[in-house]
Each structure stands twice: as structure tokens, then as C-alpha cells.
Design an enzyme around this catalytic site. Structure first.
Site, PDB file in Angstrom:
ATOM      1  N   ARG A 135      78.537 -15.714  43.515  1.00  0.00           N
ATOM      2  CA  ARG A 135      77.539 -16.214  42.541  1.00  0.00           C
ATOM      3  C   ARG A 135      76.104 -16.085  43.053  1.00  0.00           C
ATOM      4  NH1 ARG A 135      81.747 -20.001  41.618  1.00  0.00           N
ATOM      5  NH2 ARG A 135      82.787 -19.372  39.700  1.00  0.00           N
TER       6      ARG A 135
ATOM      7  N   LYS B  90      64.728  -6.141  39.055  1.00  0.00           N
ATOM      8  CA  LYS B  90      65.691  -5.599  38.085  1.00  0.00           C
ATOM      9  C   LYS B  90      66.808  -4.897  38.856  1.00  0.00           C
ATOM     10  CE  LYS B  90      62.988  -4.737  33.935  1.00  0.00           C
ATOM     11  NZ  LYS B  90      62.534  -3.712  32.990  1.00  0.00           N
TER      12      LYS B  90
ATOM     13  N   GLU C 158      56.169   7.955  39.141  1.00  0.00           N
ATOM     14  CA  GLU C 158      56.034   6.500  38.921  1.00  0.00           C
ATOM     15  C   GLU C 158      54.698   5.992  39.480  1.00  0.00           C
ATOM     16  OE1 GLU C 158      58.184   4.712  37.080  1.00  0.00           O
ATOM     17  OE2 GLU C 158      60.214   5.485  37.366  1.00  0.00           O
TER      18      GLU C 158
ATOM     19  N   LYS D 212      52.391  -3.398  40.373  1.00  0.00           N
ATOM     20  CA  LYS D 212      53.699  -3.882  39.927  1.00  0.00           C
ATOM     21  C   LYS D 212      53.831  -5.388  40.191  1.00  0.00           C
ATOM     22  CE  LYS D 212      58.383  -3.294  39.108  1.00  0.00           C
ATOM     23  NZ  LYS D 212      59.521  -2.413  39.024  1.00  0.00           N
TER      24      LYS D 212
ATOM     25  N   GLU E   9      60.291  -9.801  31.367  1.00  0.00           N
ATOM     26  CA  GLU E   9      59.918  -8.925  30.256  1.00  0.00           C
ATOM     27  C   GLU E   9      59.957  -9.673  28.932  1.00  0.00           C
ATOM     28  OE1 GLU E   9      61.319  -4.945  31.132  1.00  0.00           O
ATOM     29  OE2 GLU E   9      61.294  -4.481  29.003  1.00  0.00           O
TER      30      GLU E   9
ATOM     31  N   ARG F  56      55.314  -6.903  31.024  1.00  0.00           N
ATOM     32  CA  ARG F  56      56.172  -6.086  31.875  1.00  0.00           C
ATOM     33  C   ARG F  56      56.672  -4.840  31.148  1.00  0.00           C
ATOM     34  NH1 ARG F  56      60.552  -7.778  36.527  1.00  0.00           N
ATOM     35  NH2 ARG F  56      61.075  -5.638  37.046  1.00  0.00           N
TER      36      ARG F  56
ATOM     37  N   ASN G   3      57.352   0.323  31.190  1.00  0.00           N
ATOM     38  CA  ASN G   3      58.315   1.264  30.611  1.00  0.00           C
ATOM     39  C   ASN G   3      57.632   2.462  29.970  1.00  0.00           C
ATOM     40  OD1 ASN G   3      60.499  -0.374  31.319  1.00  0.00           O
ATOM     41  ND2 ASN G   3      60.201  -1.639  29.504  1.00  0.00           N
TER      42      ASN G   3
ATOM     43  N   HIS H  48      59.544   5.592  29.417  1.00  0.00           N
ATOM     44  CA  HIS H  48      60.945   5.361  29.775  1.00  0.00           C
ATOM     45  C   HIS H  48      61.917   5.480  28.611  1.00  0.00           C
ATOM     46  CE1 HIS H  48      59.364   4.391  33.651  1.00  0.00           C
ATOM     47  NE2 HIS H  48      60.527   3.986  34.110  1.00  0.00           N
TER      48      HIS H  48
ATOM     49  N   HIS I 214      64.689   7.876  29.494  1.00  0.00           N
ATOM     50  CA  HIS I 214      66.086   7.454  29.641  1.00  0.00           C
ATOM     51  C   HIS I 214      66.997   8.252  28.714  1.00  0.00           C
ATOM     52  CE1 HIS I 214      65.261   3.238  31.551  1.00  0.00           C
ATOM     53  NE2 HIS I 214      65.166   4.226  32.407  1.00  0.00           N
TER      54      HIS I 214
ATOM     55  N   HIS J 292      65.412  10.973  37.768  1.00  0.00           N
ATOM     56  CA  HIS J 292      64.794   9.895  36.985  1.00  0.00           C
ATOM     57  C   HIS J 292      63.276  10.094  36.845  1.00  0.00           C
ATOM     58  CE1 HIS J 292      64.039   5.888  35.429  1.00  0.00           C
ATOM     59  NE2 HIS J 292      63.151   5.702  36.384  1.00  0.00           N
TER      60      HIS J 292
HETATM   61  N1  LIG Z   1      65.122  -1.600  39.259  1.00  0.00           N
HETATM   62  C1  LIG Z   1      64.032  -1.040  38.819  1.00  0.00           C
HETATM   63  O1  LIG Z   1      63.040  -1.717  38.465  1.00  0.00           O
HETATM   64  C2  LIG Z   1      63.932   0.452  38.742  1.00  0.00           C
HETATM   65  C3  LIG Z   1      62.695   1.075  38.513  1.00  0.00           C
HETATM   66  C4  LIG Z   1      62.628   2.469  38.537  1.00  0.00           C
HETATM   67  C5  LIG Z   1      63.783   3.205  38.781  1.00  0.00           C
HETATM   68  N2  LIG Z   1      64.963   2.582  38.985  1.00  0.00           N
HETATM   69  C6  LIG Z   1      66.196   3.337  39.276  1.00  0.00           C
HETATM   70  O2  LIG Z   1      66.010   4.052  40.496  1.00  0.00           O
HETATM   71  C7  LIG Z   1      66.914   5.160  40.514  1.00  0.00           C
HETATM   72  C8  LIG Z   1      66.212   6.371  41.072  1.00  0.00           C
HETATM   73  O3  LIG Z   1      65.807   6.094  42.379  1.00  0.00           O
HETATM   74  P1  LIG Z   1      65.480   7.241  43.442  1.00  0.00           P
HETATM   75  O4  LIG Z   1      64.626   8.263  42.814  1.00  0.00           O
HETATM   76  O5  LIG Z   1      65.030   6.559  44.653  1.00  0.00           O
HETATM   77  O6  LIG Z   1      66.888   7.964  43.613  1.00  0.00           O
HETATM   78  P2  LIG Z   1      68.038   7.898  44.696  1.00  0.00           P
HETATM   79  O7  LIG Z   1      68.311   6.541  45.149  1.00  0.00           O
HETATM   80  O8  LIG Z   1      69.165   8.680  44.090  1.00  0.00           O
HETATM   81  O9  LIG Z   1      67.431   8.745  45.898  1.00  0.00           O
HETATM   82  C9  LIG Z   1      67.157  10.103  45.729  1.00  0.00           C
HETATM   83  C10 LIG Z   1      67.800  10.949  46.844  1.00  0.00           C
HETATM   84  O10 LIG Z   1      67.056  10.785  48.041  1.00  0.00           O
HETATM   85  C11 LIG Z   1      67.932  10.509  49.126  1.00  0.00           C
HETATM   86  N3  LIG Z   1      67.144   9.728  50.068  1.00  0.00           N
HETATM   87  C12 LIG Z   1      66.777   8.427  49.946  1.00  0.00           C
HETATM   88  N4  LIG Z   1      65.925   8.102  50.932  1.00  0.00           N
HETATM   89  C13 LIG Z   1      65.773   9.208  51.696  1.00  0.00           C
HETATM   90  C14 LIG Z   1      65.008   9.512  52.853  1.00  0.00           C
HETATM   91  N5  LIG Z   1      64.176   8.618  53.393  1.00  0.00           N
HETATM   92  N6  LIG Z   1      65.097  10.761  53.383  1.00  0.00           N
HETATM   93  C15 LIG Z   1      65.898  11.693  52.798  1.00  0.00           C
HETATM   94  N7  LIG Z   1      66.623  11.476  51.702  1.00  0.00           N
HETATM   95  C16 LIG Z   1      66.555  10.246  51.156  1.00  0.00           C
HETATM   96  C17 LIG Z   1      69.109   9.822  48.503  1.00  0.00           C
HETATM   97  O11 LIG Z   1      70.251   9.959  49.304  1.00  0.00           O
HETATM   98  C18 LIG Z   1      69.230  10.572  47.182  1.00  0.00           C
HETATM   99  O12 LIG Z   1      69.955  11.758  47.368  1.00  0.00           O
HETATM  100  C19 LIG Z   1      67.380   5.330  39.084  1.00  0.00           C
HETATM  101  O13 LIG Z   1      68.705   4.899  38.998  1.00  0.00           O
HETATM  102  C20 LIG Z   1      66.486   4.412  38.276  1.00  0.00           C
HETATM  103  O14 LIG Z   1      67.114   3.904  37.128  1.00  0.00           O
HETATM  104  C21 LIG Z   1      65.053   1.229  38.972  1.00  0.00           C
END
Ligand SMILES: NC(=O)c1ccc[n+]([C@@H]2O[C@H](COP(=O)([O-])OP(=O)(O)OC[C@H]3O[C@@H](n4cnc5c(N)ncnc54)[C@H](O)[C@@H]3O)[C@@H](O)[C@H]2O)c1
Length: 383
Positions: free
Chosen positions: A134, A156, A198, A240, A250, A255, A259, A262, A266, A280
């Protein structure tokens, strides 16, 4: 929001930005080589919490060692759970597996889950932490540019389903965010660029000067010249943190500005199957360009601003058109259907973040389906 810069013992400059959320406030520490001192930093926020690290195979191989050593030396290391890299890991089966592995490592109520990776690991591990026993405490150690400027901050968490992205999840704030800018050195150029989309978002939605600086000096951010990269990360995190402090869940509309791009993005990501075809950040770049063009068509935004945005994304090598997605592209009807699955749909009405210009985003809560449909018809044909 406290915002302080300090020189730690090793002489490297680091910045702490507080996310002000009352008794759920937490610091974001931005600096170099933070992994080696992670244990002391975590213990300062969460005394006596033992740590289970969730990571992906790529990040674990490249960067787990110093983190593991720091936690093991302090006798705080419970073990690691390592998932496959990529969006496909944000799924129910992987969530179930990670949660069970965390229980097997012996994570108790007073312990913490350390999300060590990009946004995928952050969203997945954050969700697992929020439901494990929990709710156990969470520390985010983001390792991609996207995660450092966006996903690790604000609480999030979530996974994807057939119906769309992030439709299952929680709001669950971390207790600490450690953004070690040095780990970005191993990131692929494509992932860095996707995260940069971003960064640009913060300029486009509310800070025209920041966009103007990025437009001029983006090459310094990419090449890590001077303090450009840290400045980009700090400015983004500050933006942020301010938005999250105003509207954590949101609810007031503030907030929702985050988006920008987005709802389009998405839908494109869902169409591309959350795969390497379209990352993404790349989807969000196309989405932001679409939001600007839509705003121009609606008579809200000067055409020159939309052109500047498109030219900037093109200069850095980000996609801007639906036709830039490799392979098959969606029909307008498919896109419209996918956009209607968006979380921002209320009472059947689709909301979009639109702009009055660079740095002036707002939420339009009632988009006319006919005008959106006509717009998508045009955009799907644009080359
Ligand atoms: N929670 C939120 O507020 C929020 C906001 C924006 C995006 N997101 C989510 O984030 C995700 C995308 O994140 P991302 O772009 O970081 O993708 P990811 O986590 O898939 O990372 C991208 C790639 O980089 C590699 N990697 C990570 N760190 C590394 C490093 N230091 N050196 C070498 N390789 C490395 C990973 O293994 C992966 O292959 C999506 O799922 C999106 O929906 C969430």
C-alpha cells in the site's frame, strides 16, 4: 520553492530545487557524479530506509556499480530488479513481475524503491512503489534527459494498455530526485534529442526567453559546452516544479499545460505501437508542431511562431510531420479515434493545449470535432 546552488566537497557545482507540496515536498538535486554519494543523500531524506533498485538492462550495465557500491557500503542495499529496456516494459505483466520481485527482496513499509533509469523505469517503478504494501517510499534517479527534466518530477506513475498510454497509474510523489548529469554522457544521440523535445516544451508553453536561448544555443546543450546543459535541465526542472506545486493532480488546469503536444503525440505513439519507430519525445515534437499549426489555423497564433518552432525542431533533427514516422502512417480517422481515448477527454469533449504564440499556452476545453477532423485530414497528407 527553495532554489539553491552549492559547491559540494569535490568542487562540482550542484543545484537543489524544492518541489513545494507541504508535507510531501522533496528536493531535486542536479549535479555531476551524484551516484557515488547516493546512500548519504537518500539517508538524509529517508533515514534507515533500505533500498531496492529497479533499472533496465542497459542502465544497470552502464551505471549500477557506483550506486550499488554506495548503498552496499552503507548497508542499505536490498538488491536490484532489472527489466528489459523500452516502452513495452510499462505493462501489467512486467508490473506484476517487478512487484513480486520487490517483495522477494524483502522490501518493507519503511524501505524505498529506487527508480534508476529513464522515464519507462521511473513510471513503472514509481507505480510499483505506490502499490507495494500500500505504498513504500520512492527515490527517482533519472538517467535520460527526458526523465531528468520531466518524468522523474511531479509524481505521475503508470503503465500502458492496448487502449492507450499511461491510462493506468497513480499520483505518487518521490521523496528525492537525484539528477546526475554525468550519466547522460552514455545516452544515444537519438534518446538525447527525444528528451530535448521536452526541454523545448517548457519554453514553448510559458517561457519565450528560454525558447529564444535554446533556439540560439542548442548546440551547446547537445555538446555539453560550458554550463548550457545544466542550465537547460535546471530551467526545465524549475518550471516543472513550479507547475506541480500549483496543481499537483491536474485539477486547476495549470498542470494540463505540460501536456502541450501530448494529445496528438500519444495518439501517434499508440499508432506506432510504442516502439523504436517513434520515441515518446519524437512523438511530442510532432505533437507540439501540430498544436502550433492548429492554433494558427484557428486564428490564435502568429504563423511566424509556428514556423520558428518547426524550423527549430528540424535544425536539431527532430521529426515534425506525421509523414516523418517511418513505415505506415495513420489515417485521419484512426488518429481522431486514438485522440478520443486521451485522459483529457471529459464528458465526450476533447481538450487540447493550444497557443497564442511561443511561451503562451492555454487549455481549450472544447475542441470542435469537425475542425479537428479537417485539420488532421490536411496534416495526414502533408509531406
Ligand atoms: N511520469 C511523467 O510525468 C512522464 C513525463 C514524460 C514522459 N513520461 C514517460 O517516459 C517514458 C519515456 O522516457 P525515456 O525517453 O527516458 O525512455 P526510456 O526509459 O525508454 O529510455 C530510453 C532508452 O535509453 C536507455 N538509457 C537510459 N539511460 C541511459 C543512459 N544514461 N545511458 C545510455 N542509455 C540509457 C534506456 O535503456 C532506453 O533504451 C515514456 O513512457 C513516457 O510516457 C512520463
Amino acid at each position: 520553492m527553495r532554489d539553491s546552488a552549492a559547491a559540494p566537497a569535490n568542487g562540482a557545482r550542484e543545484t537543489t530545487i524544492d518541489v513545494a507540496l507541504g508535507d510531501r515536498s522533496y528536493p531535486i538535486v542536479i549535479g555531476e557524479d551524484l551516484l557515488g554519494s547516493a546512500a548519504e543523500r537518500i539517508a538524509a531524506s529517508l533515514p534507515a530506509a533500505r533500498c531496492a533498485v529497479v533499472s533496465d538492462t542497459t542502465v544497470a550495465e552502464l551505471h549500477l556499480s557506483p550506486l550499488k557500491k554506495s548503498l552496499s557500503d552503507a548497508k542499505l542495499y536490498l538488491g536490484e530488479v532489472v527489466v528489459q529496456p523500452g516502452e513495452a516494459s510499462k505493462s501489467f505483466p512486467v508490473l506484476a513481475d517487478v512487484s513480486e520481485q520487490l517483495l522477494e527482496l524483502g522490501v518493507e513499509r519503511g524501505d524505498c524503491v529506487v527508480a534508476f533509469g529513464g522515464g519507462v523505469v521511473g513510471d513503472l517503478a514509481g507505480f510499483a512503489a505506490s502499490i507495494l504494501r500500500r505504498g513504500v517510499r520512492l527515490v527517482q534517479i533519472p538517467t535520460t534527459l527526458l526523465a531528468q527534466v520531466d518524468s522523474s518530477v511531479g509524481g505521475k506513475t503508470g503503465i500502458d494498455t492496448r487502449q492507450g498510454k499511461n491510462l493506468i497509474g497513480t499520483f505518487y510523489q518521490p521523496s528525492l530526485v537525484l539528477a546526475d548529469t554525468k550519466v547522460l554522457d552514455t545516452l544515444s544521440e537519438r534518446d538525447f534529442r527525444a528528451g530535448y523535445a521536452e526541454v523545448v516544451k517548457y519554453g514553448l508553453l510559458g517561457d519565450a526567453d528560454f525558447f529564444a536561448w535554446l533556439d540560439r544555443d542548442w548546440q551547446d546543450v547537445f555538446a555539453d559546452r560550458g554550463d548550457a546543459r545544466r542550465r537547460a535541465i535546471e530551467t526545465s526542472c524549475r518550471a516543472k516544479a513550479a507547475v506541480v506545486a500549483k496543481d499537483e493532480r491536474e485539477e486547476s488546469g495549470t498542470r494540463a499545460l505540460l501536456n502541450l503536444g501530448h494529445t496528438f503525440g500519444h495518439a501517434l505513439e499508440t499508432f506506432a505501437g510504442y516502439s523504436d519507430r517513434l520515441l515518446h519525445g519524437e512523438a511530442i515534437a510532432i505533437g507540439m508542431r501540430l498544436a502550433f499549426t492548429y492554433s494558427v489555423a484557428d486564428g490564435l497564433c502568429p504563423a511566424d511562431d509556428a514556423l520558428r518552432v518547426e524550423q527549430h525542431f528540424k535544425a536539431v533533427g527532430l521529426p515534425t510531420q506525421i509523414a516523418d514516422i517511418p513505415g505506415e502512417t495513420p489515417t485521419p480517422q484512426e488518429l481522431l479515434r486514438l485522440m478520443s481515448q486521451d485522459k483529457k477527454v471529459k464528458g465526450g469533449k476533447l481538450a487540447l493545449v493550444l497557443v497564442r504564440g511561443i511561451g503562451a499556452a492555454f487549455v481549450e476545453p472544447d475542441i470542435e470535432p469537425e475542425s479537428l477532423s479537417a485539420f488532421l485530414e490536411k496534416e495526414c497528407q502533408r509531406r
